[in-house]
Write a protein that holds these residues in place. Structure first.
Motif, mmCIF file in Angstrom:
data_model
loop_
_atom_site.group_PDB
_atom_site.id
_atom_site.type_symbol
_atom_site.label_atom_id
_atom_site.label_comp_id
_atom_site.label_asym_id
_atom_site.label_seq_id
_atom_site.Cartn_x
_atom_site.Cartn_y
_atom_site.Cartn_z
ATOM 1 N N MET A 213 14.438 -10.485 -36.490
ATOM 2 C CA MET A 213 13.431 -10.629 -37.269
ATOM 3 C C MET A 213 12.698 -12.240 -37.011
ATOM 4 O O MET A 213 13.306 -13.039 -36.598
ATOM 5 C CB MET A 213 13.767 -10.869 -38.533
ATOM 6 N N GLU B 146 10.715 -15.565 -37.284
ATOM 7 C CA GLU B 146 10.524 -16.675 -38.434
ATOM 8 C C GLU B 146 9.516 -17.614 -37.826
ATOM 9 O O GLU B 146 9.562 -18.201 -37.030
ATOM 10 C CB GLU B 146 12.036 -17.499 -38.699
ATOM 11 N N GLY C 233 8.729 -11.727 -40.879
ATOM 12 C CA GLY C 233 9.670 -10.637 -40.633
ATOM 13 C C GLY C 233 9.363 -9.654 -39.743
ATOM 14 O O GLY C 233 8.756 -9.948 -38.786
ATOM 15 N N LEU C 234 9.911 -8.430 -40.147
ATOM 16 C CA LEU C 234 9.596 -7.201 -39.248
ATOM 17 C C LEU C 234 8.289 -6.832 -39.386
ATOM 18 O O LEU C 234 7.551 -6.702 -40.236
ATOM 19 C CB LEU C 234 10.713 -6.033 -39.335
ATOM 20 N N ILE C 235 7.767 -6.323 -38.309
ATOM 21 C CA ILE C 235 6.413 -5.606 -38.015
ATOM 22 C C ILE C 235 6.674 -4.149 -38.722
ATOM 23 O O ILE C 235 7.729 -3.560 -38.354
ATOM 24 C CB ILE C 235 5.830 -5.218 -36.772
ATOM 25 N N GLU C 236 5.693 -3.989 -39.449
ATOM 26 C CA GLU C 236 5.512 -2.738 -40.312
ATOM 27 C C GLU C 236 4.373 -1.797 -39.987
ATOM 28 O O GLU C 236 3.182 -2.448 -39.841
ATOM 29 C CB GLU C 236 5.702 -2.744 -41.633
ATOM 30 N N PHE D 250 13.583 -1.927 -30.497
ATOM 31 C CA PHE D 250 12.271 -2.769 -30.931
ATOM 32 C C PHE D 250 11.221 -2.127 -30.041
ATOM 33 O O PHE D 250 10.067 -1.738 -30.787
ATOM 34 C CB PHE D 250 12.228 -4.147 -30.583
ATOM 35 N N TYR E 122 5.017 3.114 -33.695
ATOM 36 C CA TYR E 122 4.040 2.692 -34.755
ATOM 37 C C TYR E 122 2.637 2.511 -34.072
ATOM 38 O O TYR E 122 1.676 3.004 -34.767
ATOM 39 C CB TYR E 122 4.243 1.179 -34.957
#
Length: 58
Positions: free
Chosen positions: A1, A3, A18-21, A45, A52
């Motif tokens: 993740m 930061e 945080g994580l890419i959504e 990843f 995505y």
């Protein structure tokens, strides 16, 4: 993740904590239709980002 650093937070110099959504990625890509993407990192990843990007385009 990912930061942001303390300085990044104070200055508001980051896009996402945080994580890419997928939703965030779609918004980030809304600016244009023509783009090249380069990414690296752990295999899980890279697989997630590739999926995505494929979904964000359609």
């Amino acid at each position: 993740m990912a930061e942001p650093t303390e300085d990044d937070v104070v200055r508001g110099k980051y896009d996402l904590h945080g994580l890419i959504e997928l939703g965030w990625l779609r918004c980030a890509l809304a600016a244009g239709d023509d783009a090249d993407f380069y990414f690296c990192g752990p295999v899980p990843f890279m697989k997630a980002i590739k999926q995505y990007l494929a979904r964000a385009w359609y």
